[in-house]
Every structure is written in C-alpha cells, then in structure tokens.
Design a protein around this motif. Structure first.
Motif, PDB file in Angstrom:
ATOM      1  N   ILE A  79      50.077 -87.977  52.789  1.00 63.55           N
ATOM      2  CA  ILE A  79      49.056 -86.923  52.733  1.00 63.55           C
ATOM      3  C   ILE A  79      48.250 -87.006  51.439  1.00 63.55           C
ATOM      4  CG2 ILE A  79      48.746 -84.423  52.525  1.00 63.55           C
ATOM      5  CD1 ILE A  79      51.130 -84.215  54.522  1.00 63.55           C
ATOM      6  N   HIS A  80      48.927 -87.279  50.339  1.00 65.42           N
ATOM      7  CA  HIS A  80      48.240 -87.300  49.044  1.00 65.42           C
ATOM      8  C   HIS A  80      47.351 -88.527  48.864  1.00 65.42           C
ATOM      9  CE1 HIS A  80      51.618 -89.937  48.398  1.00 65.42           C
ATOM     10  NE2 HIS A  80      51.038 -90.387  47.303  1.00 65.42           N
ATOM     11  N   GLU A  81      47.527 -89.558  49.707  1.00 69.91           N
ATOM     12  CA  GLU A  81      46.777 -90.800  49.524  1.00 69.91           C
ATOM     13  C   GLU A  81      45.366 -90.748  50.089  1.00 69.91           C
ATOM     14  OE1 GLU A  81      49.175 -93.913  51.131  1.00 69.91           O
ATOM     15  OE2 GLU A  81      50.830 -93.495  49.773  1.00 69.91           O
ATOM     16  N   HIS A  82      45.033 -89.701  50.818  1.00 67.65           N
ATOM     17  CA  HIS A  82      43.723 -89.608  51.450  1.00 67.65           C
ATOM     18  C   HIS A  82      42.914 -88.465  50.858  1.00 67.65           C
ATOM     19  CE1 HIS A  82      45.067 -92.454  54.425  1.00 67.65           C
ATOM     20  NE2 HIS A  82      46.080 -91.686  54.730  1.00 67.65           N
ATOM     21  N   LYS A  83      41.628 -88.618  50.876  1.00 65.71           N
ATOM     22  CA  LYS A  83      40.736 -87.517  50.530  1.00 65.71           C
ATOM     23  C   LYS A  83      40.337 -86.874  51.849  1.00 65.71           C
ATOM     24  CE  LYS A  83      38.853 -89.378  46.275  1.00 65.71           C
ATOM     25  NZ  LYS A  83      39.541 -88.614  45.336  1.00 65.71           N
ATOM     26  N   TRP A  84      40.886 -85.711  52.118  1.00 62.31           N
ATOM     27  CA  TRP A  84      40.663 -85.034  53.386  1.00 62.31           C
ATOM     28  C   TRP A  84      39.342 -84.277  53.354  1.00 62.31           C
ATOM     29  CZ3 TRP A  84      43.775 -86.649  57.044  1.00 62.31           C
ATOM     30  CH2 TRP A  84      45.018 -87.150  56.674  1.00 62.31           C
ATOM     31  N   ASP A  85      38.609 -84.342  54.464  1.00 63.37           N
ATOM     32  CA  ASP A  85      37.361 -83.588  54.578  1.00 63.37           C
ATOM     33  C   ASP A  85      37.637 -82.102  54.752  1.00 63.37           C
ATOM     34  OD1 ASP A  85      35.873 -85.932  54.396  1.00 63.37           O
ATOM     35  OD2 ASP A  85      35.962 -86.259  56.564  1.00 63.37           O
ATOM     36  N   SER A  86      38.713 -81.790  55.458  1.00 62.53           N
ATOM     37  CA  SER A  86      39.074 -80.383  55.631  1.00 62.53           C
ATOM     38  C   SER A  86      40.571 -80.235  55.825  1.00 62.53           C
ATOM     39  CB  SER A  86      38.324 -79.768  56.816  1.00 62.53           C
ATOM     40  OG  SER A  86      38.787 -80.315  58.027  1.00 62.53           O
ATOM     41  N   ILE A  87      41.089 -79.135  55.343  1.00 62.55           N
ATOM     42  CA  ILE A  87      42.491 -78.757  55.532  1.00 62.55           C
ATOM     43  C   ILE A  87      42.444 -77.305  55.991  1.00 62.55           C
ATOM     44  CG2 ILE A  87      44.727 -78.387  54.447  1.00 62.55           C
ATOM     45  CD1 ILE A  87      43.934 -80.504  52.365  1.00 62.55           C
ATOM     46  N   GLU A  88      42.811 -77.088  57.253  1.00 71.38           N
ATOM     47  CA  GLU A  88      42.663 -75.758  57.826  1.00 71.38           C
ATOM     48  C   GLU A  88      43.937 -75.309  58.526  1.00 71.38           C
ATOM     49  OE1 GLU A  88      39.402 -76.085  60.526  1.00 71.38           O
ATOM     50  OE2 GLU A  88      37.968 -76.579  58.950  1.00 71.38           O
ATOM     51  N   LEU A  89      44.195 -74.020  58.453  1.00 69.08           N
ATOM     52  CA  LEU A  89      45.278 -73.409  59.203  1.00 69.08           C
ATOM     53  C   LEU A  89      44.946 -73.549  60.685  1.00 69.08           C
ATOM     54  CD1 LEU A  89      47.865 -71.672  59.000  1.00 69.08           C
ATOM     55  CD2 LEU A  89      46.387 -69.674  59.065  1.00 69.08           C
ATOM     56  N   TYR A  90      45.890 -74.024  61.461  1.00 70.24           N
ATOM     57  CA  TYR A  90      45.680 -74.245  62.893  1.00 70.24           C
ATOM     58  C   TYR A  90      46.316 -73.076  63.644  1.00 70.24           C
ATOM     59  CZ  TYR A  90      45.466 -77.161  67.150  1.00 70.24           C
ATOM     60  OH  TYR A  90      45.203 -77.677  68.384  1.00 70.24           O
ATOM     61  N   THR A  91      45.544 -72.009  63.782  1.00 73.98           N
ATOM     62  CA  THR A  91      46.087 -70.765  64.335  1.00 73.98           C
ATOM     63  C   THR A  91      46.415 -70.848  65.818  1.00 73.98           C
ATOM     64  OG1 THR A  91      43.863 -69.911  64.674  1.00 73.98           O
ATOM     65  CG2 THR A  91      44.965 -69.291  62.627  1.00 73.98           C
ATOM     66  N   LYS A  92      45.772 -71.727  66.548  1.00 70.71           N
ATOM     67  CA  LYS A  92      46.024 -71.810  67.996  1.00 70.71           C
ATOM     68  C   LYS A  92      47.459 -72.235  68.307  1.00 70.71           C
ATOM     69  CE  LYS A  92      41.318 -72.574  69.432  1.00 70.71           C
ATOM     70  NZ  LYS A  92      40.340 -73.488  69.989  1.00 70.71           N
TER      71      LYS A  92
END
Length: 145
Positions: A79-92
């Motif tokens: 997870i730390h090796e990538h630059k993520w465009d978005s990190i969002e809570l997946y409420t569904k």
C-alpha cells in the motif's frame, strides 16, 4: 402464490435493511480506521497496535513473538509503495456481518456479529481494498483482524 409473495417481500425488506445499515459506519470507527490507513502509508504501527484487541494480541504474542507487528507489515503490504489518487471509505460494503470464525469461537464465543470497515484505494487502472474487522466489548471498539 400468496406464500411466495410474502417470502419474496420479506427477502426484499431484509436486503434493503442491510444496505441501509451498511451506510451507517459509526463516526468512531471512521476515525479509528482512517488512522490505521494513514499509519500504513507512513509505516507507523503504533496506531494499529493501540487499537488491536488486548486479549487477542497477547495470545498472538505468546504464540509467536512479534506476530501482531508482523500482521501490521503483512496487512500494509504494498500500500505504501503507490501514490493513490483516492482513498475512500467504501460504505456500500461496510457494516455489521455475521461473526463466525475459529478466532471468534476461541476468543469471543458470545459475539455473533462484528463490524467490517472497507476502504477503497484507487490509482490509474488499479484499485485495492483494505478491510478492518472491529468488535465492541465493554463499550469500546477493538480491531481483531
């Protein structure tokens, strides 16, 4: 025919009820799980260790020294090796689920459900899910996965 209609309407009602519950992630769990996601990105296990269930953590440490720390390393994976465009809570997908595992039977035999929080990480053509299992014991939430 009426019996089939009743069964189908009950099923639809239950499905709608569960999806409504899934969107209701407690604020406390939003904060706690986001703190762990952030800790994955900077490789700081202190938040993970602080939230981990003490009885389960102690048993894991007795079984294999440093196992909870290794669990943190395993879960953060790449997870730390990538630059993520978005990190969002997946409420569904987040919500209460049936708690039925060997761990539950051994450490939490009186609990029937646990709360699962999903985070969706997205990057150009790639995505990843992070899953956190929480139980509530004595009014406090603990991480158990």
């Amino acid at each position: 025919m009426g019996r089939i209609t009743k069964i189908l309407s009950s099923f639809i009602f239950l499905a709608c009820s569960f999806s409504a519950l899934a969107d209701e992630v407690p604020d406390e769990l939003k904060t706690m799980s986001k703190a762990i996601v952030d800790s994955y990105l900077v490789n700081d296990s202190s938040e993970f260790l602080a939230q981990y269930h003490p009885r389960l953590g102690k048993a894991m440490e007795e079984y294999s020294k440093g196992k909870v720390e290794r669990l943190f390393e395993h879960k953060r994976g790449d997870i730390h090796e990538h630059k993520w465009d978005s990190i969002e809570l997946y409420t569904k997908r987040s919500g209460y689920k049936k708690f039925d595992s060997r761990m539950q039977k051994r450490f939490f035999p009186n609990l029937n459900t646990h709360f699962i929080v999903y985070y969706d990480l997205k990057r150009y053509k790639h995505s990843s899910l992070i899953v956190f299992d929480y139980i509530k014991e004595d009014g406090k939430w603990y991480l158990v996965n």
